[in-house]
Design a protein around this motif. Sequence first.
Motif, PDB file in Angstrom:
ATOM      1  N   UNK A 197      38.558  57.724  28.093  1.00 52.75           N
ATOM      2  CA  UNK A 197      39.043  59.049  27.826  1.00 52.75           C
ATOM      3  C   UNK A 197      38.951  59.960  29.192  1.00 52.75           C
ATOM      4  N   UNK A 198      37.797  59.879  29.987  1.00 54.78           N
ATOM      5  CA  UNK A 198      37.654  60.589  31.205  1.00 54.78           C
ATOM      6  C   UNK A 198      38.650  59.853  32.174  1.00 54.78           C
ATOM      7  N   UNK A 199      38.723  58.701  32.123  1.00 51.33           N
ATOM      8  CA  UNK A 199      39.609  58.027  33.310  1.00 51.33           C
ATOM      9  C   UNK A 199      41.097  58.377  33.062  1.00 51.33           C
ATOM     10  N   UNK A 200      41.353  58.481  31.779  1.00 49.89           N
ATOM     11  CA  UNK A 200      42.684  59.023  31.163  1.00 49.89           C
ATOM     12  C   UNK A 200      43.067  60.270  31.683  1.00 49.89           C
ATOM     13  N   UNK A 201      41.922  61.309  31.606  1.00 48.64           N
ATOM     14  CA  UNK A 201      42.134  62.651  31.977  1.00 48.64           C
ATOM     15  C   UNK A 201      42.254  63.019  33.221  1.00 48.64           C
ATOM     16  N   UNK A 202      41.703  62.083  34.019  1.00 45.08           N
ATOM     17  CA  UNK A 202      41.773  62.107  35.619  1.00 45.08           C
ATOM     18  C   UNK A 202      40.754  61.579  36.553  1.00 45.08           C
ATOM     19  N   UNK A 203      39.611  61.290  35.963  1.00 45.76           N
ATOM     20  CA  UNK A 203      38.464  60.526  36.664  1.00 45.76           C
ATOM     21  C   UNK A 203      38.919  59.304  37.327  1.00 45.76           C
ATOM     22  N   UNK A 204      38.535  59.174  38.613  1.00 49.38           N
ATOM     23  CA  UNK A 204      38.929  57.540  39.293  1.00 49.38           C
ATOM     24  C   UNK A 204      38.038  56.953  38.985  1.00 49.38           C
ATOM     25  N   UNK A 205      36.596  57.199  38.695  1.00 46.78           N
ATOM     26  CA  UNK A 205      35.741  56.025  38.579  1.00 46.78           C
ATOM     27  C   UNK A 205      34.665  56.889  37.511  1.00 46.78           C
ATOM     28  N   UNK A 206      33.729  56.016  37.149  1.00 43.50           N
ATOM     29  CA  UNK A 206      32.822  56.544  36.186  1.00 43.50           C
ATOM     30  C   UNK A 206      31.308  56.125  36.621  1.00 43.50           C
ATOM     31  N   UNK A 207      30.372  56.937  36.357  1.00 48.03           N
ATOM     32  CA  UNK A 207      28.962  56.884  36.787  1.00 48.03           C
ATOM     33  C   UNK A 207      28.448  56.492  35.515  1.00 48.03           C
ATOM     34  N   UNK A 208      27.927  55.110  35.420  1.00 45.38           N
ATOM     35  CA  UNK A 208      27.360  54.648  33.959  1.00 45.38           C
ATOM     36  C   UNK A 208      25.780  54.782  34.234  1.00 45.38           C
ATOM     37  N   UNK A 209      25.070  55.853  33.605  1.00 47.29           N
ATOM     38  CA  UNK A 209      23.773  56.363  33.836  1.00 47.29           C
ATOM     39  C   UNK A 209      22.712  55.454  32.964  1.00 47.29           C
ATOM     40  N   UNK A 210      21.906  54.720  33.523  1.00 47.54           N
ATOM     41  CA  UNK A 210      21.311  53.524  32.726  1.00 47.54           C
ATOM     42  C   UNK A 210      19.536  53.527  33.086  1.00 47.54           C
ATOM     43  N   UNK A 211      18.980  54.681  33.247  1.00 46.91           N
ATOM     44  CA  UNK A 211      17.688  54.843  33.518  1.00 46.91           C
ATOM     45  C   UNK A 211      16.680  53.844  32.672  1.00 46.91           C
ATOM     46  N   UNK A 212      17.151  53.606  31.344  1.00 45.07           N
ATOM     47  CA  UNK A 212      16.201  52.483  30.629  1.00 45.07           C
ATOM     48  C   UNK A 212      16.166  51.102  31.023  1.00 45.07           C
ATOM     49  N   UNK A 213      17.310  50.906  32.146  1.00 42.50           N
ATOM     50  CA  UNK A 213      17.471  49.611  32.734  1.00 42.50           C
ATOM     51  C   UNK A 213      16.441  49.175  33.550  1.00 42.50           C
ATOM     52  N   UNK A 214      15.542  50.332  34.098  1.00 41.07           N
ATOM     53  CA  UNK A 214      14.599  50.261  35.304  1.00 41.07           C
ATOM     54  C   UNK A 214      13.449  49.608  34.676  1.00 41.07           C
ATOM     55  N   UNK A 215      12.927  48.578  35.382  1.00 37.21           N
ATOM     56  CA  UNK A 215      11.738  48.071  35.067  1.00 37.21           C
ATOM     57  C   UNK A 215      10.572  49.251  35.121  1.00 37.21           C
ATOM     58  N   UNK A 216      10.763  50.664  35.727  1.00 36.03           N
ATOM     59  CA  UNK A 216       9.810  51.576  35.473  1.00 36.03           C
ATOM     60  C   UNK A 216       9.751  51.939  34.053  1.00 36.03           C
ATOM     61  N   UNK A 217      10.804  51.654  33.288  1.00 32.08           N
ATOM     62  CA  UNK A 217      10.864  52.034  31.875  1.00 32.08           C
ATOM     63  C   UNK A 217      10.708  50.986  30.828  1.00 32.08           C
TER      64      UNK A 217
END
Lengths: 335, 211
Positions: free
Chosen positions: A180-200
């Motif tokens: 929906x954001x790309x449709x609205x006008x975003x060119x790219x998306x930032x996929x936030x995934x802090x839980x992917x980190x081995x810190x977590x």
Amino acid sequence: MERVLASLSFQKVDRVPTFLLLVAQGAKELGVPLKEYFKNGENISAGQERLQKKYGHDVYYPFTYAAIETEAMGQKVGQSPEGYSFAGPPLIKNLSEIYDLKEVDPNSSPILERVFVAERNLKKIADGKIPIVGVVMSPLSIPVMQLGFENYLDLIQTDEKSFDALIEYNTKFCISYANAQLEAGANAICYFDPMASPSMLPRWFYAEKGLKIAKRVLSQIQGPAAIHLASGITDGIAEELKESGSPLLGFSCKENISAMKKSFGNKMALLGNMNGIEMRTWDSETTKKKVSAILAEAGESGFILSDNHGEIPASVPEIVLFEIMECVKNDAAIR
Amino acid sequence: MINYKNIKGFLLQNEILFAENELNSLSNQYDKIAIVKELVVPLLDEAGKEWEQGLLSLSQVYMMGKFFDGWFSLNLVDETFVGQSSAKLALAVFEDHHTLGKKIVKSVLNATGYFHQDYENKNSEQLIALVIKDEIEIIMLSSLMLHSALRISNFTNELQKKNLPTKVLVGGAPFRFDDHLWVEVGADGTSADAAGVIPLIERFSISRGQK
């Protein structure tokens, strides 16, 4: 735009692209209280436009606050006295509620509409010259707000069926919100995934589950999507991240740039890694020293200068932001 | 020193039953004070340091603290049995809903016999009232968000204005990314990991003539 695309394609650039991920600063630019600023998309796009003109960096970033997605799902959002919004009490109080979560159509959400308004406006303003980056929280990471951190960790340990059900719900939402954001006008998306980190979570968890989730989402987002670990380390999951299909990785200030460049090669460009919390105390000289050190390791391509968390605190002095851009321009002159 | 390698190994592999059996066996051989001082404290301290070094995840540290907290509460350990510190302690999340950090510290305090008040989520004004009412001598504050962390200075300033001797220990993500933030907000100390609060409590207890 060309500079960013060139760097992501590992082609030589005129200068290192720089994403000053400025969010609350837009309110100050407009002279609007922060409490009011995020209430409409017109403010957000106007703020981003002013900030880009002021500092000359290479992105429009219509991010609001992390909890906007769970707010759209029905979670109460609190506000600090300064006007910062944050996730309130957990959306899901009993695990059985996971199975009754109502599907949210982002396009019909008045909460999310402000983001789309901002992106539509920025598309007109940018005219293809400055990338517009929208934000989504990963299905693996958003449950920290939906459940509360410790309840989520307990869920992961004890109830695989409910974990899978929650991930399924979040995956559908994430994909539709990103598109929906790309449709609205975003060119790219930032996929936030802090839980992917081995810190977590343990490294094996990302290899077994987190990567599958990321691949499924990223393959269905109809545009490029960067993975951002929001200050979390990547050490130990580099191979899995390279397998994700994402062209760009937001990495931690605690990681060595040269080692990261060696590890990710030309499989993933890197986004980072200034320490936004420390930046509050930088002066001109410290900024020059710190940023020059990063640029010295950035190489000729495959690198976008940014902070390591995904948002530069509003308390970072303006002189630091100006100095960062000055360093980038000076670095370009000697390349 | 009690050899805790087995327990640690079981916990990291999520073999809770084996870890319980091992701890039960050791508690038949050693008294509870020894279990705390020679097993729980060094194991949690080691885990905390390994987390800082990127060798363990936060979820593993949380799970270890929760395990020992659970074991001790099941074994009906008297809240004052260890008598480590008679300083009046409290912990709270400061103007924030993210409670994991406080939960991990709470597990460490429970597992090591430090009786404390848990003030849940409070703002500066509420904490001042509680600190006065309960005569708290050391308070541990957790904050995940930078803007909440910065507002801790409101609390420390108020403590100073009222001439209250309460020591303030702070922790949470913002403090891990700026070594001087704890000083900036007027705190008396910080620890990068939960087990690190124990030596701080000991230090402030000693300096206040508690031992």
